[in-house]
Write a protein that holds these residues in place. Structure first.
Motif, PDB file in Angstrom:
ATOM      1  N   ILE A   1       8.617  -8.394  85.989  1.00 13.07           N
ATOM      2  CA  ILE A   1       9.160  -9.701  85.609  1.00 13.07           C
ATOM      3  C   ILE A   1       8.094 -10.786  85.801  1.00 13.07           C
ATOM      4  O   ILE A   1       7.892 -11.635  84.929  1.00 13.07           O
ATOM      5  N   ASN A   2       7.382 -10.741  86.938  1.00 12.73           N
ATOM      6  CA  ASN A   2       6.323 -11.722  87.191  1.00 12.73           C
ATOM      7  C   ASN A   2       5.210 -11.617  86.158  1.00 12.73           C
ATOM      8  O   ASN A   2       4.692 -12.619  85.679  1.00 12.73           O
TER       9      ASN A   2
ATOM     10  N   PRO B   1       0.035  -8.721  79.009  1.00  9.59           N
ATOM     11  CA  PRO B   1       0.525  -8.606  77.640  1.00  9.59           C
ATOM     12  C   PRO B   1       1.227  -7.291  77.347  1.00  9.59           C
ATOM     13  O   PRO B   1       2.183  -7.257  76.602  1.00  9.59           O
ATOM     14  N   ASN B   2       0.761  -6.203  77.926  1.00  9.08           N
ATOM     15  CA  ASN B   2       1.362  -4.923  77.596  1.00  9.08           C
ATOM     16  C   ASN B   2       2.654  -4.646  78.349  1.00  9.08           C
ATOM     17  O   ASN B   2       3.346  -3.698  78.020  1.00  9.08           O
ATOM     18  N   CYS B   3       3.013  -5.446  79.344  1.00  8.18           N
ATOM     19  CA  CYS B   3       4.351  -5.314  79.934  1.00  8.18           C
ATOM     20  C   CYS B   3       5.382  -5.594  78.854  1.00  8.18           C
ATOM     21  O   CYS B   3       6.395  -4.918  78.765  1.00  8.18           O
TER      22      CYS B   3
ATOM     23  N   PRO C   1       5.366 -16.550  78.329  1.00  3.91           N
ATOM     24  CA  PRO C   1       6.261 -17.577  78.875  1.00  3.91           C
ATOM     25  C   PRO C   1       7.641 -17.613  78.231  1.00  3.91           C
ATOM     26  O   PRO C   1       8.590 -18.075  78.851  1.00  3.91           O
ATOM     27  N   THR C   2       7.778 -17.112  77.023  1.00  6.43           N
ATOM     28  CA  THR C   2       9.081 -17.139  76.350  1.00  6.43           C
ATOM     29  C   THR C   2       9.846 -15.828  76.504  1.00  6.43           C
ATOM     30  O   THR C   2      10.794 -15.581  75.773  1.00  6.43           O
ATOM     31  N   PHE C   3       9.449 -14.996  77.482  1.00  4.32           N
ATOM     32  CA  PHE C   3      10.082 -13.678  77.571  1.00  4.32           C
ATOM     33  C   PHE C   3      11.578 -13.772  77.834  1.00  4.32           C
ATOM     34  O   PHE C   3      12.336 -12.919  77.398  1.00  4.32           O
ATOM     35  N   ARG C   4      12.037 -14.817  78.488  1.00  3.61           N
ATOM     36  CA  ARG C   4      13.483 -14.962  78.737  1.00  3.61           C
ATOM     37  C   ARG C   4      14.241 -15.161  77.425  1.00  3.61           C
ATOM     38  O   ARG C   4      15.394 -14.805  77.314  1.00  3.61           O
ATOM     39  N   GLN C   5      13.577 -15.723  76.410  1.00  5.17           N
ATOM     40  CA  GLN C   5      14.199 -15.877  75.095  1.00  5.17           C
ATOM     41  C   GLN C   5      13.942 -14.644  74.217  1.00  5.17           C
ATOM     42  O   GLN C   5      14.729 -14.337  73.334  1.00  5.17           O
TER      43      GLN C   5
END
Length: 158
Positions: A123-124, A30-32, A131-135
């Protein structure tokens, strides 16, 4: 929760998820996202500061414009570190280990100013915890770079 560890000249070393008690292991995922949001905010404010001073015409008032012509480079890595208090008369909390060194290498390999460079592990970790980090984040540019002391690594820049 982000924690300032120290300044090294113009560099700022921060950490996330440093356990307060020995033997505890907070989740890294979460903290990434929190660290990446912080990095994006730093970059945004630095660019706004520069744009504001350029639009106010301060460049003409400052003898050496190069003093205001700056950018920010940010390196992020995830993994274990060792923390210790160093010093005998003036104490300093510091962190050591491959993760701290890797984040420093991410910073130093940034080619362009205002670049955030992260490892594949970041990134991993983002993908596992958000899961929505790309958005949620700007698109990352993926490439392989030769990293001092690490060999060729897959890195991501934004």
């Amino acid at each position: 929760q982000l924690c300032k560890i120290k300044n090294i000249g113009p560099l700022l070393l921060i950490s996330s998820d440093i356990p307060l008690e020995s033997g505890t292991r907070p989740p890294a995922g979460p903290n990434c996202a929190e660290v990446l949001h912080f990095a994006l905010q730093i970059r945004k404010h630095m660019l706004q500061f520069k744009a504001t001073h350029q639009s106010l015409g301060i460049a003409e008032q400052v003898r050496n414009w190069a003093l205001l012509d700056f950018g920010v480079k940010i390196g992020i890595a995830v993994g274990p570190v060792t923390g210790a208090i160093v010093g005998t008369s003036k104490f300093l909390w510091d962190i050591f280990g491959d993760t701290a060194n890797t984040s420093s290498r991410m910073l130093s390999t940034a080619v362009e100013p205002n670049t955030i460079t992260v490892t594949k592990d970041v990134i991993n970790s983002l993908g596992a915890s958000c899961p929505t980090f790309r958005q949620d984040f700007p698109p990352f540019h993926e490439e392989e770079r030769s990293i001092k002391g690490k060999g060729t690594l897959q890195v991501f820049t934004v």
